[in-house]
Design a protein around this motif. Structure first.
Motif, PDB file in Angstrom:
ATOM      1  N   SER A  36       0.834  -1.191   0.000  1.00 29.05           N
ATOM      2  CA  SER A  36       0.000   0.000   0.000  1.00 29.05           C
ATOM      3  C   SER A  36       0.875   1.250   0.000  1.00 29.05           C
ATOM      4  O   SER A  36       1.959   1.270   0.565  1.00 29.05           O
ATOM      5  CB  SER A  36      -0.893  -0.007   1.242  1.00 29.05           C
TER       6      SER A  36
ATOM      7  N   PRO B 108      -2.564   6.077   7.453  1.00 32.75           N
ATOM      8  CA  PRO B 108      -3.491   6.364   6.351  1.00 32.75           C
ATOM      9  C   PRO B 108      -3.661   7.864   6.132  1.00 32.75           C
ATOM     10  O   PRO B 108      -3.964   8.598   7.071  1.00 32.75           O
ATOM     11  CB  PRO B 108      -4.808   5.714   6.805  1.00 32.75           C
TER      12      PRO B 108
ATOM     13  N   HIS C 248      -5.892   9.983   5.360  1.00 31.03           N
ATOM     14  CA  HIS C 248      -7.324  10.267   5.198  1.00 31.03           C
ATOM     15  C   HIS C 248      -7.665  11.583   5.885  1.00 31.03           C
ATOM     16  O   HIS C 248      -7.295  11.797   7.049  1.00 31.03           O
ATOM     17  CB  HIS C 248      -8.144   9.125   5.806  1.00 31.03           C
TER      18      HIS C 248
ATOM     19  N   GLU D 180      -9.525   0.944   7.877  1.00 29.87           N
ATOM     20  CA  GLU D 180      -8.395   0.910   6.953  1.00 29.87           C
ATOM     21  C   GLU D 180      -7.660  -0.428   7.019  1.00 29.87           C
ATOM     22  O   GLU D 180      -7.297  -1.006   5.989  1.00 29.87           O
ATOM     23  CB  GLU D 180      -7.427   2.059   7.265  1.00 29.87           C
TER      24      GLU D 180
ATOM     25  N   ARG E 258      -8.974  -3.881   5.123  1.00 28.26           N
ATOM     26  CA  ARG E 258      -9.036  -4.065   3.672  1.00 28.26           C
ATOM     27  C   ARG E 258      -8.500  -5.418   3.229  1.00 28.26           C
ATOM     28  O   ARG E 258      -9.118  -6.122   2.429  1.00 28.26           O
ATOM     29  CB  ARG E 258      -8.257  -2.956   2.959  1.00 28.26           C
TER      30      ARG E 258
ATOM     31  N   TYR F 235      -0.933   0.393  12.791  1.00 26.79           N
ATOM     32  CA  TYR F 235      -1.728   1.452  12.164  1.00 26.79           C
ATOM     33  C   TYR F 235      -1.793   2.613  13.136  1.00 26.79           C
ATOM     34  O   TYR F 235      -2.208   2.452  14.290  1.00 26.79           O
ATOM     35  CB  TYR F 235      -3.132   0.957  11.824  1.00 26.79           C
TER      36      TYR F 235
END
Length: 285
Positions: free
Chosen positions: A44, A78, A80, A114, A117, A256
């Motif tokens: 990713s 992430p 976002h 997230e 996924r 994360y």
């Protein structure tokens, strides 16, 4: 004190270097350093690969992507805007406890969304809609995610995750950190007697500062059969000392985080961080 330097790459990937000394330019780094570098292209975009490097090596040719290291810890931040928004709300010292708690819970929900996924076990079935037969994918209820919140603040981080984890079981652990020695001691342990290597385990704690508390919990999980490559740590803010410690001890672990901050103060708090997440969430400042 460790420092963390960030070099922005195209897109959302970043190089994060966690050093024992003040940050040096890339060309002047010493032979031994712990790094988070842009992963293999198949990973990713917002993944970072953390590894301990013992000798300097020349960069790969520009026409060939670097191969992932055999021993690695992946850190995902992430990119976002909602994660950034709720992080800003949580950082603000003027945010009252109910709003702070809601912000941490929302960050937990977004981060778990997230991470799900490519991590949630699924099964293929068929269902009848009102007008016909359709192929369908379900989250496998026979393989629930094992959720381990670290009390107290870890409870807040998982308050809303039921909306994104259809199948889960929860095991609570409680540790308290000595503010003088910064060592963690356990006062509650509801982990099962054993895990299997195939179990997907999610450990939640808003702050990864020195890493002592998280190391203690992960060592306990691994001693009961958990496989670090199937464990994901969810946090709001992480700091280089914890990341370095975890990357050295748990090969294959994934983290994360909403943000990686640069350093700790002399009391072991992340700067700029959030302050004491448990006290702010429960109004016990």
């Amino acid at each position: 004190m460790q420092a963390c330097g960030v070099t922005q790459l195209p897109g959302h990937a970043r190089i994060v270097s966690c050093l024992q000394a003040p940050l040096l330019p890339l060309s002047r780094r010493p032979p031994a350093w712990s790094s988070c570098r842009r992963p293999h292209q198949r990973q990713s975009q917002h993944a970072r690969v953390c590894q301990a490097t013992t000798s300097a090596s020349p960069p790969p040719p520009p026409d060939r992507a670097p191969s992932p290291p055999k021993q690695q810890m992946l850190i995902y931040v992430p990119p976002h805007p909602l994660i950034q928004h709720w992080l800003a709300i949580a950082r603000n010292e003027a945010t009252p406890p109910p709003i702070f708690r809601a912000a941490i819970a929302e960050l937990g929900r977004l981060l778990v969304y997230e991470l799900g996924r490519d991590w949630l076990p699924t099964m293929q079935q068929q269902v009848y809609s009102p007008v016909g037969l359709a192929d369908a994918t379900f989250v496998d209820p026979t393989q629930p995610i094992k959720v381990v919140p670290i009390l107290r603040a870890g409870l807040v981080l998982v308050e809303q995750i039921a909306t994104v984890l259809p199948a889960q079981v929860t095991y609570h652990v409680g540790l308290v950190r000595n503010e003088e020695t910064l060592q963690a001691t356990s006062y509650l342990n509801k982990l099962p007697k054993s895990f299997t290597a195939e179990d997907h385990i999610l450990v939640a704690d808003p702050m990864l500062a020195t890493g002592g508390t998280m190391v203690s919990v992960l060592e306990d999980i691994v001693s009961r059969g958990g496989d670090p490559s199937n464990i994901i740590v969810v946090c709001v803010v992480a700091a280089p000392p914890a990341l370095k410690k975890l990357s050295e001890k748990f090969v294959g672990l994934k983290i994360y985080a909403a943000c990686i901050d640069a350093e700790l103060n002399d009391k072991g708090y992340i700067l700029p961080g959030l302050g004491d997440a448990g006290d702010r969430a429960y109004g016990t400042l």
